[in-house]
Scaffold this active site. Structure first.
Site, PDB file in Angstrom:
ATOM      1  N   HIS A 129      73.160 -48.568 -39.045  1.00 48.84           N
ATOM      2  CA  HIS A 129      73.222 -49.570 -40.117  1.00 48.84           C
ATOM      3  C   HIS A 129      72.486 -49.075 -41.373  1.00 48.84           C
ATOM      4  CE1 HIS A 129      73.129 -53.853 -41.608  1.00 48.84           C
ATOM      5  NE2 HIS A 129      72.055 -53.387 -42.222  1.00 48.84           N
ATOM      6  N   GLU A 130      71.263 -48.581 -41.183  1.00 51.16           N
ATOM      7  CA  GLU A 130      70.491 -48.140 -42.355  1.00 51.16           C
ATOM      8  C   GLU A 130      71.125 -46.901 -42.988  1.00 51.16           C
ATOM      9  OE1 GLU A 130      68.871 -50.512 -43.124  1.00 51.16           O
ATOM     10  OE2 GLU A 130      68.366 -51.428 -41.213  1.00 51.16           O
TER      11      GLU A 130
ATOM     12  N   TYR B 291      75.492 -61.469 -42.156  1.00 47.82           N
ATOM     13  CA  TYR B 291      75.591 -60.413 -41.143  1.00 47.82           C
ATOM     14  C   TYR B 291      76.723 -60.665 -40.150  1.00 47.82           C
ATOM     15  CZ  TYR B 291      71.076 -58.392 -42.506  1.00 47.82           C
ATOM     16  OH  TYR B 291      70.052 -57.789 -43.191  1.00 47.82           O
TER      17      TYR B 291
ATOM     18  N   GLU C  86      75.373 -55.916 -47.836  1.00 44.48           N
ATOM     19  CA  GLU C  86      74.973 -56.178 -46.448  1.00 44.48           C
ATOM     20  C   GLU C  86      76.167 -56.367 -45.509  1.00 44.48           C
ATOM     21  OE1 GLU C  86      72.428 -55.447 -44.199  1.00 44.48           O
ATOM     22  OE2 GLU C  86      71.301 -56.084 -45.951  1.00 44.48           O
TER      23      GLU C  86
ATOM     24  N   HIS D 289      73.804 -48.042 -45.275  1.00 45.49           N
ATOM     25  CA  HIS D 289      73.244 -48.571 -46.527  1.00 45.49           C
ATOM     26  C   HIS D 289      73.063 -47.484 -47.592  1.00 45.49           C
ATOM     27  CE1 HIS D 289      72.396 -52.803 -46.429  1.00 45.49           C
ATOM     28  NE2 HIS D 289      71.737 -52.764 -45.289  1.00 45.49           N
TER      29      HIS D 289
HETATM   30 ZN    ZN Z   1      71.176 -54.158 -43.910  1.00 38.46          ZN
END
Ligand code: ZN
Length: 494
Positions: A342-343, A426, A365, A346
């Site tokens: 996930h990061e 999310y 997000e 980003h």
């Molecule tokens: Zn995030």
């Protein structure tokens, strides 16, 4: 006085007066710093000089900030965010704040000592996380803002904090606010979401730490110069959205590997983290950076670091460096796989393609959650399945959320709790992208997102920019699709 002499003197003075503005314009537009900024497409260059005392948790710093007024307006103030000031008060009586403060918070803040504008001591006003400095700043002019400050690092569950092993300083340095069509963005630090909205800039940062500490950061990791009892790091990070760094004690070690010309590192705590987890998560970093580079466009930096830290947040994305909840490393959980991927995603949606994370949190997000699942399905199908079912499970009370204006398109300020924020941003937001992928296929989805990446790389994109990129490929139907999801107008979810 001789008349001829008077005329010559008058002409000389006139010529001199003419020359002053010409000279100053010449100086301001041909300054090498301006040349460098224009060439790189940034309007700000920061020079920080920081002395870190891990014992007292105090960073003593100076900054010389060169900022070019590219707003086409003459401005009378310049604004900076001092994000650590959000943690000056730890008794907030607010459950959303308590989530990020944790059980035993200690206050922290930035104290300004002196400010100079173009060499002259200046007045300034600090209101919580916003610093305002008055100045006369004409369009196209370069100004130099010098700050002297101390940063008292707070203790909390967030990205500016510390424990016995390290200090992690995410979004902790003064950073110029964004000036856009709405004027200066001087939002406070909100307790829900990631309340950041920043532009690309160049950073030159000198960090001095005691010799038993090492520094990893947004830019290229470098070897320190050793001076008596200190390590001095001379760091450059060009064209990045903000600058973050961490001071790691000798409990930390790293796994490091090369993916093409990029160095990927995972920083872990030798005595408490599971080596199995460290190697597993490092592989997730390698694979995800390679995967997103292939699908959406090359990761444009040479360096990417993941650091295991204490904290609640699962993970926290920072340019070129991500913080990952330490318990994933001690317990070797699947959440770690999800969080590391996930990061990494980003870095595409937040860092390289920027957005206003306060006004449109879904844009980075929800897209990041979708891209993460896209990656997990390829390499970690079991984790993907769990993540998707957890997200679906979290989607509850859509109608209630809708009447309360907690919509996919809502700003962070519309959300009442972290729970509803998670549920909408999310879970529902990512489902929107997932359902579109079901319609058009993975390949088409990847190719449209790579167009979006290419078009808005290093810039600030809006939700409408993303939607229009889809419309270009898919027609007006895409617009209707996005707008209904953004308003929580969803049927047949399960
Ligand atoms: Zn995030």
């Amino acid at each position: 006085m001789n008349r001829r002499y008077v005329i010559i003197t008058a002409i000389s003075i006139f010529v001199l007066l003419l020359a002053i503005p010409i000279y100053s314009t010449f100086f301001k537009t041909n300054d090498p710093i301006v040349e460098e900024m224009r060439a790189m497409g940034v309007d700000t260059t920061y020079y920080f000089d920081l002395d870190v005392d891990p014992e007292s948790k105090i960073v003593t710093g100076t900054a010389s900030i060169y900022a070019l007024n590219d707003t086409e307006k003459d401005l009378e103030s310049i604004y900076f965010h001092l994000y650590p000031n959000a943690f000056e008060e730890v008794e907030k009586n607010d459950e959303n704040w308590e989530t990020i403060l944790g059980d035993f918070p200690l206050p922290g803040f930035i104290e300004m000592k002196e400010i100079k504008i173009d060499g002259e001591t200046s007045n300034y006003v600090v209101k919580n996380t916003i610093l305002e400095v008055p100045l006369e700043w004409k369009t196209n002019e370069l100004t130099k803002v010098e700050l002297a400050f101390t940063l008292n690092v707070p203790l909390n569950n967030n990205a500016i904090s510390y424990d016995q092993y390290a200090m992690w300083l995410g979004n902790s340095l003064p950073i110029k606010s964004v000036y856009d069509e709405s004027g200066w963005n001087t939002d406070p630090y909100y307790p829900i979401g990631d309340p950041f909205y920043n532009e690309m800039a160049n950073y030159h940062v000198k960090v001095k730490v005691p010799k038993e500490y090492q520094v990893t950061n947004t830019g290229l990791d470098v070897s320190p110069k050793i001076e008596e009892d200190s390590n001095i790091y001379d760091i450059t990070a060009n064209k990045v959205r903000s600058f973050s760094f961490a001071i790691l004690g000798n409990e930390y070690d790293k796994v490091e590997s090369q993916i093409g010309n990029k160095t990927i590192r995972t920083w872990y705590r030798k005595s408490i983290d599971s080596m199995e987890a460290v190697n597993r998560f490092h592989e997730v970093s390698e694979k995800s950076i390679a995967f997103f580079s292939e699908k959406y466009g090359e990761y444009p930096y040479e360096d990417y670091d993941v650091i295991a830290t204490r904290g609640f947040f699962g993970g926290m994305e920072l340019p070129g460096v991500s913080l990952i909840q330490g318990t994933y490393f001690t317990d070797n959980t699947d959440y770690g796989v999800n969080s590391v991927a996930h990061e990494a995603a980003h870095q595409w949606w937040f860092h390289v393609v920027g957005s206003n994370q306060i006004e449109e949190p879904w844009l980075d997000e929800s897209l990041t959650v979708y891209s993460t699942i896209r990656f997990l399905k390829e390499y970690y199908p079991e984790v993907a399945k769990d993540t998707v079912s957890r997200n679906l499970h979290r989607v509850t009370a859509i109608d209630e959320l809708k009447t309360e204006e907690q919509l996919v398109k809502s700003a962070v300020t519309s959300f009442k709790t972290w729970d509803t924020y998670f549920s909408v941003i999310y879970s529902i937001g990512p489902l929107m992208f997932d359902r579109l992928e079901n319609e058009i296929g993975e390949e088409k989805m990847d190719s449209i997102l790579s167009n979006y990446f290419e078009k808005y790389k290093y810039k600030i994109a809006t939700g409408e920019d993303l939607i229009q990129t889809f419309v270009e490929e898919l027609g007006e139907e895409a617009e209707t699709f996005f707008h209904s999801w953004l308003q929580n107008e969803i049927t047949n979810l399960h």
